[in-house]
Design a protein around this motif. Structure first.
Motif, PDB file in Angstrom:
ATOM      1  N   TYR A  45       0.811  -1.212   0.000  1.00 37.04           N
ATOM      2  CA  TYR A  45       0.000   0.000   0.000  1.00 37.04           C
ATOM      3  C   TYR A  45       0.848   1.266   0.000  1.00 37.04           C
ATOM      4  N   GLY A  46       0.447   2.230  -0.822  1.00 35.50           N
ATOM      5  CA  GLY A  46       0.969   3.578  -0.747  1.00 35.50           C
ATOM      6  C   GLY A  46       0.023   4.415   0.090  1.00 35.50           C
ATOM      7  N   ASP A  47       0.261   5.723   0.117  1.00 34.92           N
ATOM      8  CA  ASP A  47      -0.547   6.602   0.950  1.00 34.92           C
ATOM      9  C   ASP A  47      -2.023   6.542   0.578  1.00 34.92           C
ATOM     10  N   THR A  48      -2.327   6.591  -0.723  1.00 29.32           N
ATOM     11  CA  THR A  48      -3.719   6.595  -1.162  1.00 29.32           C
ATOM     12  C   THR A  48      -4.401   5.286  -0.819  1.00 29.32           C
ATOM     13  N   GLU A  49      -3.695   4.170  -1.091  1.00 31.54           N
ATOM     14  CA  GLU A  49      -4.281   2.868  -0.811  1.00 31.54           C
ATOM     15  C   GLU A  49      -4.487   2.665   0.692  1.00 31.54           C
ATOM     16  N   ALA A  50      -3.566   3.192   1.506  1.00 25.09           N
ATOM     17  CA  ALA A  50      -3.703   3.064   2.954  1.00 25.09           C
ATOM     18  C   ALA A  50      -4.947   3.784   3.454  1.00 25.09           C
ATOM     19  N   LYS A  51      -5.227   4.943   2.890  1.00 23.24           N
ATOM     20  CA  LYS A  51      -6.426   5.684   3.285  1.00 23.24           C
ATOM     21  C   LYS A  51      -7.688   4.953   2.842  1.00 23.24           C
ATOM     22  N   LYS A  52      -7.667   4.401   1.627  1.00 21.95           N
ATOM     23  CA  LYS A  52      -8.834   3.668   1.135  1.00 21.95           C
ATOM     24  C   LYS A  52      -9.099   2.440   1.999  1.00 21.95           C
ATOM     25  N   TYR A  53      -8.027   1.753   2.362  1.00 18.20           N
ATOM     26  CA  TYR A  53      -8.167   0.567   3.208  1.00 18.20           C
ATOM     27  C   TYR A  53      -8.811   0.937   4.540  1.00 18.20           C
ATOM     28  N   THR A  54      -8.350   2.026   5.120  1.00 17.97           N
ATOM     29  CA  THR A  54      -8.842   2.454   6.431  1.00 17.97           C
ATOM     30  C   THR A  54     -10.288   2.910   6.365  1.00 17.97           C
ATOM     31  N   GLN A  55     -10.679   3.544   5.273  1.00 18.94           N
ATOM     32  CA  GLN A  55     -12.024   4.093   5.148  1.00 18.94           C
ATOM     33  C   GLN A  55     -13.052   3.048   4.717  1.00 18.94           C
TER      34      GLN A  55
END
Length: 283
Positions: free
Chosen positions: A14-24
């Motif tokens: 995960y990059g920054d964008t993917e990490a946020k999507k995962y969390t949300q």
């Protein structure tokens, strides 16, 4: 064995964008919450007492938020800078550490009153290189040996993971026992392909008096979800009606501050007659 509901952990790709999507993702949030509440149940901590917990593979702090809501002080370790960055943006309460758990921990002996981990342990079974120190047994040994040292006597660690075979369970369990842990494996819903969950419930100390908990039975985990929700509602109702002390009253705050001091945390405010006092509204 069924395919895990949580896929490869964010730190793998995960990059920054993917990490946020995962969390949300609300599905991820629900799964993480369900397993965190179950881990806390297996941890069997003394009710209404502050405790310092370690969240291994804390990610963006989804489990940590629940630990905080339940009144616990916590610290989290994760290998993914992107996930820890999301945790910081979300302003989670725990202390966060960037750490490859396969390299072991550097915490002071007896630091933690309990440990949880959700969907992380299986990744120590992957060899990063052909070097002997990267082999799964070597990494597992470093993990369990240093984890055992960092835990208070007596205490528990509850590690939920997704093994792909009985051999993996045996390998992990045997290395944990060689590191000094007692305990064993707890399997919830063993006859359900969808709901089956595996927890490694480990004990430090206790004089052999600690018993491995029983796994939940049945075909579905709906009953478990309902039970956890009812428990939360009962606890909230007790606080509102005064039948249970608010965990953040004066005594709780004093115990929390003393725990921080024992753990070496700097900048803990001094105790005073105003500690825990509710402020009167300005208007």
């Amino acid at each position: 064995m069924s395919r895990p509901e949580l896929q490869a952990p964010p730190e793998i790709y995960y990059g920054d964008t993917e990490a946020k999507k995962y969390t949300q993702n609300t599905r991820n949030q629900q799964i993480q919450a369900d397993m965190t509440y179950r881990a806390l149940e297996l941890l069997n901590l003394t009710p209404d007492q502050p405790a310092f917990l370690l969240d291994v593979g804390c990610g963006s702090g989804l489990s940590g938020e629940i630990l905080g809501e339940e009144g616990y002080i916590w610290a989290g370790v994760d290998i993914a800078p992107s996930m820890l960055e999301v945790a910081l943006e979300r302003e989670v309460e725990g202390d966060l550490f960037l750490q490859d758990i396969g390299q072991g921990f550097g915490f002071r002996p007896g630091s933690f009153d309990g440990v949880i981990s959700i969907s992380v342990l299986q990744w120590l079974l992957n060899a990063e290189t052909s070097h002997p120190t990267s082999s799964p047994p070597h990494r597992l040994n470093r993990f369990f040996t240093t984890l055992h040292s960092a835990m208070r006597n007596p205490s528990r660690a509850v590690l939920q993971f997704y093994p792909t075979s009985d051999d993996q369970i045996q390998l992990i369990t045997s290395i944990a026992q060689k590191a000094g842990f007692g305990g064993g494996v707890v399997v919830d819903y063993p006859n359900s392909k969808k709901a089956r969950k595996v927890f490694l419930c480990l004990f430090v100390g206790g004089g052999g008096g600690q018993q491995v908990p029983q796994g939940l039975q049945g075909e579905e985990e709906d009953d478990s979800k309902v039970r956890f929700e009812r428990r939360r509602e009962r606890e909230r109702a007790k606080v509102k009606t005064g039948k249970r002390k608010n965990v953040k009253d004066r005594d709780w705050i004093l115990k929390k501050k003393e725990l921080y001091r024992r753990r070496g945390k700097e900048g803990v405010p001094l105790d005073s007659k105003f500690t825990g006092r509710k402020r009167k509204p300005l208007f």
